[in-house]
Every structure is written in structure tokens, then in C-alpha cells.
Motif scaffolding. Structure first.
Motif, PDB file in Angstrom:
ATOM      1  N   PHE A  40      -8.761  13.667  -4.695  1.00  0.00           N
ATOM      2  CA  PHE A  40      -8.532  13.977  -3.295  1.00  0.00           C
ATOM      3  C   PHE A  40      -8.056  15.411  -3.149  1.00  0.00           C
ATOM      4  O   PHE A  40      -7.661  16.055  -4.122  1.00  0.00           O
ATOM      5  N   ALA A  41      -8.059  15.893  -1.909  1.00  0.00           N
ATOM      6  CA  ALA A  41      -7.529  17.222  -1.614  1.00  0.00           C
ATOM      7  C   ALA A  41      -6.086  17.307  -2.095  1.00  0.00           C
ATOM      8  O   ALA A  41      -5.427  16.289  -2.280  1.00  0.00           O
ATOM      9  N   MET A  90       0.814  -1.208   0.000  1.00  0.00           N
ATOM     10  CA  MET A  90       0.000   0.000   0.000  1.00  0.00           C
ATOM     11  C   MET A  90       0.854   1.267   0.000  1.00  0.00           C
ATOM     12  O   MET A  90       0.332   2.368   0.017  1.00  0.00           O
ATOM     13  N   ALA A  91       2.178   1.148  -0.019  1.00  0.00           N
ATOM     14  CA  ALA A  91       3.071   2.309   0.049  1.00  0.00           C
ATOM     15  C   ALA A  91       2.802   3.297  -1.071  1.00  0.00           C
ATOM     16  O   ALA A  91       2.936   4.503  -0.887  1.00  0.00           O
ATOM     17  N   GLY A 117       0.554   8.942  -0.445  1.00  0.00           N
ATOM     18  CA  GLY A 117       0.255  10.335  -0.772  1.00  0.00           C
ATOM     19  C   GLY A 117      -1.194  10.726  -0.584  1.00  0.00           C
ATOM     20  O   GLY A 117      -1.514  11.903  -0.460  1.00  0.00           O
ATOM     21  N   ILE A 118      -2.099   9.739  -0.571  1.00  0.00           N
ATOM     22  CA  ILE A 118      -3.521  10.066  -0.414  1.00  0.00           C
ATOM     23  C   ILE A 118      -4.069   9.693   0.958  1.00  0.00           C
ATOM     24  O   ILE A 118      -5.202  10.040   1.275  1.00  0.00           O
ATOM     25  N   LEU A 119      -3.253   9.023   1.767  1.00  0.00           N
ATOM     26  CA  LEU A 119      -3.719   8.665   3.114  1.00  0.00           C
ATOM     27  C   LEU A 119      -4.043   9.924   3.907  1.00  0.00           C
ATOM     28  O   LEU A 119      -3.255  10.860   3.957  1.00  0.00           O
ATOM     29  N   GLY A 120      -5.215   9.971   4.471  1.00  0.00           N
ATOM     30  CA  GLY A 120      -5.623  11.102   5.295  1.00  0.00           C
ATOM     31  C   GLY A 120      -6.143  12.293   4.502  1.00  0.00           C
ATOM     32  O   GLY A 120      -6.592  13.270   5.088  1.00  0.00           O
ATOM     33  N   LYS A 121      -6.100  12.236   3.175  1.00  0.00           N
ATOM     34  CA  LYS A 121      -6.608  13.345   2.346  1.00  0.00           C
ATOM     35  C   LYS A 121      -8.117  13.212   2.190  1.00  0.00           C
ATOM     36  O   LYS A 121      -8.661  12.110   2.110  1.00  0.00           O
ATOM     37  N   ALA A 122      -8.794  14.337   2.135  1.00  0.00           N
ATOM     38  CA  ALA A 122     -10.244  14.333   1.943  1.00  0.00           C
ATOM     39  C   ALA A 122     -10.577  13.918   0.515  1.00  0.00           C
ATOM     40  O   ALA A 122      -9.939  14.379  -0.434  1.00  0.00           O
TER      41      ALA A 122
END
Length: 58
Positions: A36-37, A11-12, A16-21
Motif C-alpha cells: 500500500f501507499a 479489524m483494528a 493503518g492501511i484503511l484508505g491507503k492506495a
């Protein structure tokens, strides 16, 4: 989560999108586009019965 040294993190590439809205989702035949944001995109396509993904920027 514990990981052994040298263990591959599949999943690395999505770090860059982890935690982005998640702003929008567009569905086309055999493709999903998630926006995403911070202007980050995730394209998910179906090719020969398998899911493929591409993240921009990576």
C-alpha cells in the motif's frame, strides 16, 4: 457503526492501511503480499488451512 464498550474490533489491526492506495499485489504459493501507499505491507498466508495475516508497520 455502533460498538458496545469493551467490544473487540477484529479489524483494528488493519487501521493503518484503511484508505491507503493499493500499489501492488504479489502472489506466491500459500502467500499474498499487498503493498500500500506509505510503504505499508500486508502479508496473507495459508497455514494448515487457515488464513494468517501480518501488517508491517503494524
Amino acid at each position: 457503526m455502533n460498538q458496545d464498550a469493551g467490544e473487540v474490533r477484529p479489524m483494528a489491526k488493519f487501521d493503518g492501511i484503511l484508505g491507503k492506495a493499493l500499489l501492488t499485489v504479489t502472489e506466491k504459493e500459500d502467500e499474498l503480499t499487498l503493498v500500500f501507499a506509505d510503504n505499508r505491507f500486508l502479508f496473507v498466508t495459508l497455514e494448515r488451512g487457515k488464513l494468517k495475516s501480518e501488517s508491517v508497520p503494524e
